[in-house]
Write a protein that holds these residues in place. Sequence first.
Motif, short mmCIF file in Angstrom:
data_model
loop_
_atom_site.label_atom_id
_atom_site.label_comp_id
_atom_site.label_asym_id
_atom_site.label_seq_id
_atom_site.Cartn_x
_atom_site.Cartn_y
_atom_site.Cartn_z
N ARG A 161 0.84 -1.21 0.00
CA ARG A 161 0.00 0.00 0.00
C ARG A 161 0.87 1.25 0.00
N LEU A 162 1.92 1.24 0.79
CA LEU A 162 2.84 2.38 0.82
C LEU A 162 3.46 2.57 -0.55
N ALA A 163 3.89 1.49 -1.16
CA ALA A 163 4.54 1.56 -2.47
C ALA A 163 3.58 2.10 -3.53
N ARG A 164 2.35 1.59 -3.54
CA ARG A 164 1.36 2.02 -4.54
C ARG A 164 1.06 3.51 -4.46
N THR A 165 1.05 4.04 -3.26
CA THR A 165 0.70 5.45 -3.09
C THR A 165 1.91 6.38 -3.20
N GLY A 166 3.11 5.81 -3.22
CA GLY A 166 4.31 6.62 -3.36
C GLY A 166 4.82 7.22 -2.06
N VAL A 167 4.28 6.80 -0.93
CA VAL A 167 4.74 7.29 0.36
C VAL A 167 6.17 6.80 0.59
N CYS A 168 7.04 7.71 1.02
CA CYS A 168 8.44 7.35 1.31
C CYS A 168 8.61 7.10 2.80
N ILE A 169 9.49 6.17 3.12
CA ILE A 169 9.82 5.88 4.51
C ILE A 169 11.29 6.23 4.73
N ARG A 170 11.57 6.99 5.76
CA ARG A 170 12.94 7.30 6.15
C ARG A 170 13.16 6.71 7.53
N HIS A 171 13.94 5.66 7.57
CA HIS A 171 14.14 5.05 8.88
C HIS A 171 15.12 5.86 9.72
N CYS A 172 15.01 5.73 11.03
CA CYS A 172 15.84 6.45 11.99
C CYS A 172 16.53 5.43 12.87
N ALA A 173 17.56 4.82 12.34
CA ALA A 173 18.22 3.71 13.05
C ALA A 173 18.67 4.10 14.46
N CYS A 174 19.26 5.26 14.62
CA CYS A 174 19.76 5.67 15.95
C CYS A 174 18.61 5.78 16.95
N SER A 175 17.53 6.41 16.53
CA SER A 175 16.38 6.57 17.42
C SER A 175 15.81 5.21 17.81
N ASN A 176 15.63 4.34 16.83
CA ASN A 176 15.04 3.05 17.14
C ASN A 176 15.96 2.16 17.97
N GLN A 177 17.26 2.31 17.81
CA GLN A 177 18.19 1.57 18.66
C GLN A 177 18.09 2.07 20.10
N ALA A 178 18.00 3.38 20.26
CA ALA A 178 17.88 3.94 21.61
C ALA A 178 16.58 3.49 22.28
N LEU A 179 15.51 3.43 21.50
CA LEU A 179 14.22 3.00 22.04
C LEU A 179 14.14 1.50 22.24
N GLY A 180 14.97 0.76 21.50
CA GLY A 180 14.88 -0.71 21.54
C GLY A 180 13.55 -1.17 20.97
N SER A 181 13.03 -0.44 19.97
CA SER A 181 11.68 -0.72 19.46
C SER A 181 11.68 -1.51 18.16
N GLY A 182 12.84 -2.03 17.78
CA GLY A 182 12.91 -2.78 16.52
C GLY A 182 13.66 -1.98 15.48
#
Length: 188
Positions: A161-182
């Motif tokens: 669905r994201l791909a079809r609509t052209g929505v971009c995802i920018r991951h935030c590796a540092c933030s997610n590592q700090a949160l331990g959220s995956g």
Amino acid sequence: TTTDHHYLFPAGLDAAIDIEIAAAKRLGLRVLVTRGSMNLSERDGGLPPASVAQDEDAILADSERLVGRYHQRGEAAMVQVALAPCSPFSVTTSLMRATAALADRLEVRLHTHLAETEDENRFCQQLYGCRPLDYLEDCGWLSDKVWLAHGVHFNAAEMPRLARTGVCIRHCACSNQALGSGHCPVRA
């Protein structure tokens, strides 16, 4: 080139983005600044304290002012402005929809944080009766003018669905590592 998702406007700092843009111009930086927002405070069931939540009309008026004053178009643009409610748990549905409509009218991009933690999925399920991506779609946010931060907890059915609509995802590796959220399933 740099960007900033600025969404804290405590009393007395109404011109925060104007200050950022002036500094970027002095430095010769090309910037994409986002006029962030939070209007769903703790007392209303959101996460931010009331001291940083703003009125919806004030947010929309300032967003329009910033785009009108600073947003440049075209490949040579040095300053661009996007509209960026912080997240589904820090703004109202009314503001999400109104921001999408304003961005469409002003022909600027939209940004928010989404699918960062499982807590966010539970929050959306409890408050809105759906997953975060379904909520975003209901608010008029699935288009190629949208980019989302994080994208850790989309499921396999949501990725196409994201791909079809052209929505971009920018991951935030540092933030997610700090949160331990995956981590964002970048390859998928």
